[in-house]
Enzyme design. Structure first.
Site, short mmCIF file in Angstrom:
data_model
loop_
_atom_site.label_atom_id
_atom_site.label_comp_id
_atom_site.label_asym_id
_atom_site.label_seq_id
_atom_site.Cartn_x
_atom_site.Cartn_y
_atom_site.Cartn_z
N ASP A 72 -26.69 6.59 -28.05
CA ASP A 72 -26.13 6.03 -26.82
C ASP A 72 -24.62 6.22 -26.78
O ASP A 72 -23.93 5.96 -27.77
CB ASP A 72 -26.41 4.52 -26.72
N CYS A 81 -27.33 -2.34 -27.64
CA CYS A 81 -26.84 -1.84 -26.34
C CYS A 81 -25.86 -2.83 -25.73
O CYS A 81 -24.84 -2.44 -25.15
CB CYS A 81 -28.00 -1.58 -25.40
N CYS A 124 -28.55 5.85 -32.55
CA CYS A 124 -29.49 5.93 -31.42
C CYS A 124 -29.05 6.94 -30.37
O CYS A 124 -29.82 7.28 -29.49
CB CYS A 124 -29.69 4.56 -30.78
N CYS A 135 -30.54 5.20 -23.48
CA CYS A 135 -31.81 4.63 -23.06
C CYS A 135 -31.64 3.71 -21.85
O CYS A 135 -30.52 3.44 -21.42
CB CYS A 135 -32.43 3.85 -24.23
#
Length: 143
Positions: A35, A103, A33, A59
């Site tokens: 991150d 996350c 992703c 994000c």
């Protein structure tokens, strides 16, 4: 849909920035992703986390979980900070969508990586702390 707390921590992140000469710095990331999360810890002589800051590239959920994670470890002992799990971060944020659970896992891993760095710098062993995985890795999506 994101909770009000997630939106608040995304729009008004707490503890953003870095700590010069931090006692411990942990950087983790998710290659899938994109991150990347870095957490800085300032630990006093009694093993209490005086300050925690973060820098996150990712994000809104990554920013919110970083912000909440730093809030959860401030003022805690090293052992208490080690007990801050991704579940605790999610609960403190009133939940995350299933596709954003990773996350919260990154936030937990970043705390552990910063604690590992602290232990390495101090030449100590923190009971229950395992050596972090490689800095940036692919994580299976949770949910």
């Amino acid at each position: 849909m994101y909770s009000e707390k997630v939106m608040d921590h995304f729009q008004n992140p707490r503890n953003m920035g870095e700590i010069e000469d931090a006692g411990g710095v942990g950087t983790v990331g998710n290659a899938k992703c994109g991150d990347i999360m870095r957490i800085y810890l300032d630990v006093d002589d009694n093993g209490i986390i005086r300050e925690a800051k973060f820098k996150t590239f990712g994000c809104g959920a990554a920013v919110a979980t970083s912000s909440m994670a730093t809030e959860l470890v401030k003022g805690k002992s090293i052992q208490e900070a080690l007990q801050v799990t991704n579940k605790a971060v999610m609960e403190a944020l009133d939940g995350l969508p299933a596709v954003k659970v990773h996350c919260s896992l990154l936030a937990e891993e970043a705390i552990h990586a910063a604690l590992w760095d602290y232990a390495q710098k101090k030449g100590i062993v923190i009971q229950g702390l395992k050596e972090p995985k490689a800095d940036i890795h692919e994580e299976e999506e949770a949910g």
